[in-house]
Design an enzyme around this catalytic site. Structure first.
Site, short mmCIF file in Angstrom:
data_model
loop_
_atom_site.label_atom_id
_atom_site.label_comp_id
_atom_site.label_asym_id
_atom_site.label_seq_id
_atom_site.Cartn_x
_atom_site.Cartn_y
_atom_site.Cartn_z
N CYS A 10 0.83 -1.21 0.00
CA CYS A 10 0.00 0.00 0.00
C CYS A 10 0.87 1.26 0.00
O CYS A 10 0.58 2.24 -0.69
CB CYS A 10 -0.92 0.01 1.23
N ASP B 197 34.74 3.95 26.04
CA ASP B 197 35.40 5.07 26.70
C ASP B 197 35.58 4.67 28.16
O ASP B 197 34.85 3.81 28.67
CB ASP B 197 34.54 6.32 26.58
#
Length: 759
Positions: free
Chosen positions: A6, A441
């Site tokens: 659709c 980190d």
């Protein structure tokens, strides 16, 4: 929209309007983005021609969102039946199915009442009434979008079945196809409702505390309810400030307002606690399953549930900008970002359906014209080639293939959001499944991120214990550093200022002027005309800011596995400050879980800290394969490139702000602790809503499970079609069996994809 086909039909139809340069329609979020100069009424007209309409500009009401959430609580057949009843065309199809079934029972029990010809007429009427929306939709797509769609395939197959007097199979085809469409729409609706559930978590009303002044007697005469026990620090004598409670929409509560949250209520807006203590259930927002204790000064998030005590909060964000609202917007935007598999299926579907029609025509014409095979069914009951061509049209219908991937991806993204992990789109989810190395980190990710000063030393007098404040020279070093660091928000700066304050020397020198930060090395400023520099060894290595450090200040000495900041005054190094940051309490357990679940994934630490500090943290947390220390932001980027070339797809885990370049350079950037950080939410590909690395293995597991289900669904869709194609060409497959197989495949892959909502 019932399925991704659709969305493609709408895109092709809108794209042909004058002034439209590009258009994108997302099936899962029901959003359309048009780039170009085109009037909205013209867009609405074309949508109406295609059989669709725009939702009201005002969007969904809170009541509709709450209704959607209530619908999520209903599962199984009852929920599906309720969904069917809401759609007019589905109600008509249900009525048609009942009529057809009743006619079959009557014809079987009393053939004289309903002979075969009468049964065929009933079937014909049911096909016309039930199939008319399908026929019209297919023709509209052909006329206005110039696409051969699934609806057109079914229309051809149904009309063809009627033409060869197979009315029973025609009615079966159209009813089962309508049921399949309904199942697709239902599955997509469930996935969308999961997103609406996030928005509905934010209360619509808030109890605002409005201050007024007056005597105690005046207070008793006031019409509004008074607060005489839920807040502390406000007396009831004349002249003291009192509050009355006013209920207002949460959307209208301004920043700075004081809001009362009673036990059992949801927090209506983001803020911080002013008075009271309680525990809040944050599971809906951050995924944290254990209630979190809150007291004065602590941050609270909209959508969380207050526990046993009343609390008063000061509003820090409007309802529209609250964490839960931003989460919902990010998840919605993520759902619109299609994965590579989804984009491939979209391109595939544009060519696949027309190819199926040509193949079906060839299957009918070649045997009949070239080899003299029968067009229609033979007297001995064998199916002719027209029948087989119609069966091929149905079997090759791409419904299952088109719906399977979006449902799986949306379900996975929604489930991760429920767990407190935001993944920004199917493409990022796909990349997360491919991760082979994770770079962390150090500060704020593997460690607490709140370092403390553990050592202050000067050339003349050194101390291993920072608490020893007997040396005035050491106090001067700490005071100088605190003055220069006064404007910095770096965690080390905060630690230095805190230590100076605890020693009572925080204001010994005026705040530095002309302060300049040197990325990755330190900070420089002027105090009373003297240049003061505070930084790592790299800041002073060139001799630009001060002479090289004395030999006794090297980092090889015992206990030097800490961050060491040197302080210079003018041309001379006057001292050093040692700062240590401890690992998070749950980091080791999280890395063990990661290692156990994904033994082939490598881990690395990327930090700007010195090698000794990095090595100490790596030993403490365990589970780190590589340690790379002393890295500037550009060095981290290069290191990520090296990891990618050596191991494959790289994920970088950081705080989302200081590590922004590394997060952007990685294949997948993962931000830590973003419960209230808008910058982290916007910069990273994945956001962990808590300072909790335990969410990382969950995110990887869901991403890989989603990848497996996508592959399963593609294999199921294509495998079933190939299997039925093999029995169609010899003429063994019937039309009703073909459509049953198609609907069955659609149901199978959608239910399989929706398993991710409970993964």
């Amino acid at each position: 929209m019932d399925c991704g086909s659709c969305a493609l039909t709408i895109e092709d139809g809108i794209r042909q309007l004058p002034g439209v340069r590009e258009v994108r329609v997302d099936f899962t979020t029901e959003l359309m983005l048009i780039d170009g100069d085109v009037a909205e009424p013209l867009v609405e007209q074309r949508l109406a021609q295609l059989g669709f309409r725009l939702k009201p500009a005002a969007g969904e009401s809170p009541d509709s969102k709450l209704a959607a959430v209530a619908g999520l609580e209903r599962r199984g057949l009852a929920s599906f039946v309720a969904f069917l009843w809401r759609e007019r065309r589905l109600r008509i199809a249900g009525l048609g199915a009942c009529i057809a079934l009743a006619a079959v029972l009557v014809a079987f029990a009393a053939p004289a009442v309903l002979p075969p010809r009468g049964l065929s007429l009933v079937f014909f009427a049911v096909v016309v009434v039930t199939g008319l929306p399908v026929f019209v939709k297919g023709l509209r797509a052909l006329l206005y979008s110039r696409r051969i769609t699934i609806d057109l395939l079914m229309a051809i197959a149904t009309v063809g079945a009627l033409a060869i007097d197979a009315s029973g199979e025609a009615v079966t085809v159209i009813l089962l196809y309508t049921l399949g469409e309904a199942l697709e729409a239902y599955s997509a609706s469930r996935a969308r409702d999961s997103l609406r559930g996030l928005l509905a978590l934010q209360p619509r009303i808030a109890t605002v505390m409005t201050p007024h002044r007056g005597s105690a007697g005046h207070d008793h005469d006031h019409d509004h309810e008074h607060d005489h026990g839920h807040h502390a620090g406000h007396g009831h004598d004349a002249g003291h400030e009192h509050y009355h409670h006013e209920t207002m929409p949460a959307d209208a509560v301004p920043i700075g307002a004081r809001v009362l949250v009673r036990p059992g209520e949801r927090v209506p807006v983001d803020g911080h606690v002013l008075a009271g203590e309680s525990s809040l259930n944050e599971a809906a927002v951050t995924g944290e399953s254990v209630p979190v204790a809150k007291r004065a000064g602590d941050a609270v998030l909209a959508g969380t549930v207050n526990g046993e005590g009343a609390i008063e909060i000061e509003v820090t964000r409007t309802a529209a900008d609250s964490t839960i609202a931003r989460i919902a917007r990010l998840v919605e935007a993520a759902q619109a970002a299609r994965s590579p598999a989804e984009r491939f299926i979209d391109r595939f579907a544009r060519w696949y359906t027309p190819a199926v029609v040509l193949l079906a025509c060839a299957l009918v014409l070649v045997p009949v014209l070239a080899f003299g095979q029968p067009l229609l069914d033979s007297a001995d009951g064998r199916h002719g080639w027209l029948y087989r061509g119609l069966a091929l049209l149905i079997i090759a219908c791409p419904c299952a293939l088109v719906i399977s991937i979006p449902v799986t991806v949306v379900s996975s993204l929604t489930r991760l959001a429920q767990l407190g992990v935001l993944v920004k789109g199917g493409e990022r989810l796909d990349a997360l499944a491919d991760v082979r190395v994770i770079a962390f980190d150090k500060t704020g990710t593997l460690t607490v991120g709140r370092p403390a000063v553990t050592r202050v030393a000067t050339p003349d007098c050194t101390h291993e214990d920072a608490a020893d404040s007997a040396c005035g020279a050491c106090d001067d070093v700490l005071a100088l550093a605190a003055s220069v660091e006064s404007a910095s928000e770096h965690p080390v700066s905060h630690a230095i200022r805190t230590a100076a304050g605890e020693r009572g020397v925080g204001h010994r020198f005026p705040a530095a002027s002309a302060v300049r930060a040197i990325a990755g090395r330190g900070i420089v400023g002027d105090i009373s005309g003297e240049r003061i520099a505070v930084g790592s060894e790299g800041l002073f290595a060139s001799g630009e800011h001060a002479r090289p450090m004395p030999p006794r200040f090297d980092d090889a000495r015992p206990g030097a596995e800490r961050t060491t900041m040197y302080v210079s005054r003018g041309e001379r190094i006057v001292g050093l400050i040692g700062v240590e940051d401890e690992p998070r309490a749950d980091t080791t357990a999280a890395l063990r879980t990661l290692r156990a679940a994904f033994p082939k994934i490598r881990t690395a630490m990327l930090t700007g800290d010195n090698a000794q500090v990095a090595a100490r943290i790596a030993r403490a947390v365990e589970g780190i394969d590589e340690v790379h220390a002393g890295l500037l932001p550009a060095d981290k980027m290069r290191e990520i490139g090296r990891l990618r070339s050596t191991h494959g797809v790289v994920a970088m885990v950081g705080d989302g702000i200081n590590d922004a370049p590394a997060l952007a350079g990685a294949d997948v950037g993962i931000a830590m602790g973003a419960g209230g950080t808008a910058q982290a939410m916007e910069s990273a590909d994945v956001v962990l809503m808590q300072d909790d690395l335990h969410r990382l293995p969950h995110a990887l597991a869901v991403a890989r499970a989603s990848r497996r289900l996508v592959k399963q669904n593609i294999a199921l869709s294509l495998g079933l079609k190939l299997a039925f194609l093999a029995i169609t060409i010899p003429g063994w497959a019937t039309l009703w069996l073909a459509v049953a197989a198609d609907v069955g495949a659609t149901l199978l892959v959608t239910m399989n994809g929706m398993r991710m909502l409970r993964a």
